[in-house]
Each structure stands twice: as structure tokens, then as C-alpha cells.
Write an enzyme that holds these catalytic residues in place. Structure first.
Site, short mmCIF file in Angstrom:
data_model
loop_
_atom_site.label_atom_id
_atom_site.label_comp_id
_atom_site.label_asym_id
_atom_site.label_seq_id
_atom_site.Cartn_x
_atom_site.Cartn_y
_atom_site.Cartn_z
NE ARG A 1 -6.25 12.27 -15.52
CZ ARG A 1 -5.91 13.12 -15.70
NH1 ARG A 1 -4.81 13.60 -15.16
NH2 ARG A 1 -5.97 13.49 -17.08
CE LYS B 1 -4.29 -0.03 7.13
NZ LYS B 1 -2.70 0.81 6.94
CG ASP C 1 0.75 7.55 9.09
OD1 ASP C 1 -0.89 7.54 9.20
OD2 ASP C 1 1.32 6.73 7.68
CE1 TYR D 1 1.78 -0.61 6.04
CE2 TYR D 1 2.31 0.51 4.97
CZ TYR D 1 1.20 -0.24 5.53
OH TYR D 1 0.76 -0.64 4.07
C1 LIG Z 1 -1.51 1.08 6.46
C2 LIG Z 1 -0.54 1.92 6.93
C3 LIG Z 1 -0.52 2.58 5.40
C4 LIG Z 1 -0.53 2.54 3.77
O1 LIG Z 1 -1.94 2.63 3.48
P1 LIG Z 1 -3.18 1.81 2.21
O2 LIG Z 1 -4.51 2.44 2.27
O3 LIG Z 1 -2.64 0.43 2.84
O4 LIG Z 1 -2.12 1.97 1.63
C5 LIG Z 1 -0.12 3.86 5.42
N1 LIG Z 1 0.52 4.02 6.75
C6 LIG Z 1 0.39 3.51 7.93
C7 LIG Z 1 0.46 4.19 9.35
C8 LIG Z 1 -0.08 2.11 7.80
O5 LIG Z 1 -0.68 1.85 8.69
#
Ligand SMILES: *Cc1c(COP(=O)(O)O)cnc(C)c1O
Length: 373
Positions: free
Chosen positions: A48, A195, A170, A99
């Protein structure tokens, strides 16, 4: 003499980073280290706290962004750990639409009194600067999901620094190959590595990157104690996916500009947002702060929500699904989700451009659109 990783270009670094040291019969790839505990006496101790498979991925993402990375169980795990840095009752400035997971989490924290949320038009630098006074954290994504607005990173960072505000970007839509926020002085970069970084729609994973040692220590402590840690197998899959990031982006970005340009001219489409279109409101700024325009295109159809839904149902090659950044092209009407912002138009379709042949994609998309014209 091998060149040092810092002298290589990002397209090479995605291939060369995060590998075991060279030695006779050492593996080329980091193994999937499946163990909960390590023999005592070393820096790892317990899985962890850290794990060699995560560390290879963290070295790679960290170098690409220009900081030190920590990986999490999902993008939302990373987002939540970063929001945990805000002191109780602290003001968080965030985009009026972003998001939906992040936006929902921010709203929940505001309703419970954990934070005070201040929403702002993130593509308006004066509004962003005006909102910074008295804030603890300025949060943005750029381009935004799914509106594709562009935030002026240099202006937002300057305003935040003037008010002593922690900045968070982000960087999921751009990836470090198209945008490096830490170079602008941003404190923390967040990723949904689910992604484009992983790129194959087969793993959930998140990451944070910072070059501030004290923020790194706080985030590491938060990850360890909250326990939103990645699985070693997921980290290994993400690292395997990242090896082709430069190739995938090159193909997807080239197709994205082609599709965005053709969508603009289609009678079934009323509006297209893609920062790489010269007429897009974000084009000039994106050209200054990005080295690529990303793989996501948003467009609005003629007619109503049902018409937009029927376009999503009628494609054969393009998959009707949520999420984005995979090798396969996907799309969906974002307002089909009740948690999506009401600022986002009912007919807006978010298209995530994969690596298929662009003429096959256009044939599929244009024939689906022809059905509503
Ligand atoms: C998908 C996404 C998230 C969240 O990510 P997960 O891996 O689905 O938890 C956060 N920010 C953006 C811009 C996203 O497209």
C-alpha cells in the site's frame, strides 16, 4: 554512451522510461509484482506504500510532465486525494462546467460544508483572476470535458501565485505530449490515466504529478492512508499502453482535425468545438500553450436530443460508449447522463477519435448524420 533520458524527446521517452536497469538477462519490462509485503529492511515494506510496477509507471509519467508522479486506483481517486489538500472550509475555484465526476465531487464537498465552491468561466482569464482572492485552490481542466474551452494556463497561474492559491490542472485531454502545465508554474497536474495515457479502454487508473516536495509528501500520505492504490496489473497495462502514446496521438490528432473540419461543413451539424480549428474560440491560446490539439472533438447536431441520440445509435464502426482516449473511436451524447452540466447543450456529442483510418471513420459518421438531415 547512452544519452540521458532528459535529452530525449517525448516520443522517445514514452518508449525508454520506466525500464529495469540493464544487466545480463535482466528483463526489458518491469514485472508485475504481485506481493502484499516485502522482506523487511528496504524502502518499500508494504504494497500500500509503494510497488515496483507502479514505480516504473510513475517514473514515466513524472518525467513526461516534468515532476514526480503518484498513481491512483482511478482518475477520481487522484482528484479526491488532491481535493483533500484543501483546508476545511477553504474556497475552491473551479470551472462552471467540467468533467462531471469532478464537478459532482466538488458540489458534494460544498454541500457538506467541507469546502466552499466558487464556479467561474474558465476560458475568461479576468473572471479567473477575480475569483482567486481568498481562495485555497484554483482547479481547472484544459481543454475542458466536454465543452473544449481553453484555460489560459500562464494567466491563471500568475493570478493564483499573486493570491497564494494552490493551482491544479487536469491534463487528461492534452496528455504531457501536448501540454506541460508544470512548466508554467502549476503546482499539481492530475490525470485520468484511464484515457489516452493507457489508450486501450481496458484499465482504470489515475495519477498526480508535482515538483513540490511537500505537496508530494502530503499526496503520498493521502494515498497510503485512504488506500486508493492502483493494482500492479493495471499499472503494468498502463505502462504497456503508454509505449505507443506518441504514435497514437499523431494518428488521432491528424484524424481529429480532418473530422472536425468536415463536421463543420455537414448540414446535420450546427456547431463544432475543437481547439485545432482556426476559427475555434480557443485556437490562438491553444496554439500558444499546447504542442498538439488533442483527440477529442465536440459537435452539436441539428434537431433535438433524440436526433443526436439517433446519430450515436446509427454508427457501425464508431462505438456508442462513454469514456475516451482509446485506440477505438467512441462517441456519446453527454447530456444522456443526468449528472452532466445543464450548460452543455442537449445535442452535444463528444467524439473521441481513435487510430482507425480516417476515411472509414468519416464514411461511418457522415452516413449516421445524413439520417437526420
Ligand atoms: C475520465 C476523467 C476523469 C476521471 O477519471 P476516472 O479514471 O474515470 O476515475 C477526470 N478528469 C477528466 C478530464 C476525465 O475525462
Amino acid at each position: 554512451m547512452p544519452t540521458s533520458p532528459r535529452q530525449q524527446t517525448p516520443a522517445t521517452l514514452v518508449v525508454s522510461l520506466g525500464r529495469p536497469d540493464a544487466a545480463p538477462d535482466a528483463p526489458l519490462n518491469v514485472p508485475i509484482v504481485l506481493t502484499s509485503a516485502f522482506h523487511a529492511g528496504g524502502p518499500l515494506g508494504y504494497s500500500r506504500f509503494s510497488n515496483p510496477t507502479w514505480e516504473a509507471l510513475e517514473e514515466t509519467i513524472g518525467h513526461l510532465e516534468g515532476g514526480r508522479a503518484l498513481t491512483f486506483a482511478s482518475g477520481m481517486g487522484a482528484v479526491s486525494a488532491v481535493l483533500d489538500l484543501v483546508p476545511v472550509g477553504g474556497v475552491v475555484v473551479a470551472p462552471s462546467h467540467s468533467y462531471s465526476g469532478t464537478a459532482s465531487r466538488l458540489r458534494d464537498l460544498d454541500v457538506s460544508g467541507r469546502i466552499v465552491l466558487r464556479l467561474v468561466a474558465i476560458d475568461d482569464p479576468e473572471a479567473v483572476a477575480g475569483a482567486c482572492e481568498g481562495a485555497a485552490m484554483l482547479w481547472w481542466e484544459t481543454p475542458t470535458n466536454p465543452g473544449l474551452e481553453i484555460c489560459d494556463i500562464a494567466a491563471a497561474t500568475a493570478a493564483a501565485i499573486a493570491h497564494g492559491v494552490t493551482t491544479v490542472c487536469d491534463n487528461t485531454f492534452a496528455t504531457p505530449l501536448a501540454q506541460r502545465p508544470l512548466e508554467f508554474g502549476v503546482d499539481i497536474v492530475v490525470h485520468s490515466a484511464t484515457k489516452a495515457l493507457s489508450g486501450h479502454s481496458d484499465v482504470l487508473l489515475g495519477a498526480v504529478v508535482t515538483n513540490d516536495d511537500s505537496l508530494f509528501d502530503s499526496l503520498h500520505r493521502a494515498r497510503t492512508l485512504i488506500g486508493a492504490i492502483p493494482g500492479p496489473f493495471e499499472a503494468w497495462l498502463a505502462l504497456r499502453g503508454i509505449r505507443t502514446l506518441a504514435l497514437r496521438l499523431r494518428q488521432s490528432q491528424a484524424s481529429a482535425i480532418t473530422l472536425a473540419t468536415r463536421l463543420q461543413a455537414h448540414p446535420g451539424v450546427t456547431r463544432v468545438r475543437y481547439p485545432g480549428l482556426p476559427g475555434d474560440p480557443g485556437y490562438a491560446l491553444a496554439s500558444r500553450q499546447m504542442t498538439g490539439y488533442g483527440t477529442i472533438v465536440s459537435f452539436e447536431t441539428t434537431g433535438n436530443a433524440d436526433d443526436a441520440e439517433s446519430v450515436c445509435r446509427r454508427t457501425a464502426l464508431i462505438l456508442h460508449a462513454t469514456s475516451l482516449g482509446g485506440v477505438e473511436t467512441t462517441m456519446e451524447r453527454r447530456r444522456r447522463w443526468p449528472q452532466e452540466s445543464v450548460d452543455i447543450p442537449e445535442t452535444l456529442i463528444r467524439l473521441s477519435v481513435g487510430i482507425e483510418d480516417v476515411e472509414d471513420l468519416w464514411a461511418d459518421l457522415s452516413s449516421a448524420l445524413n439520417s437526420i438531415t
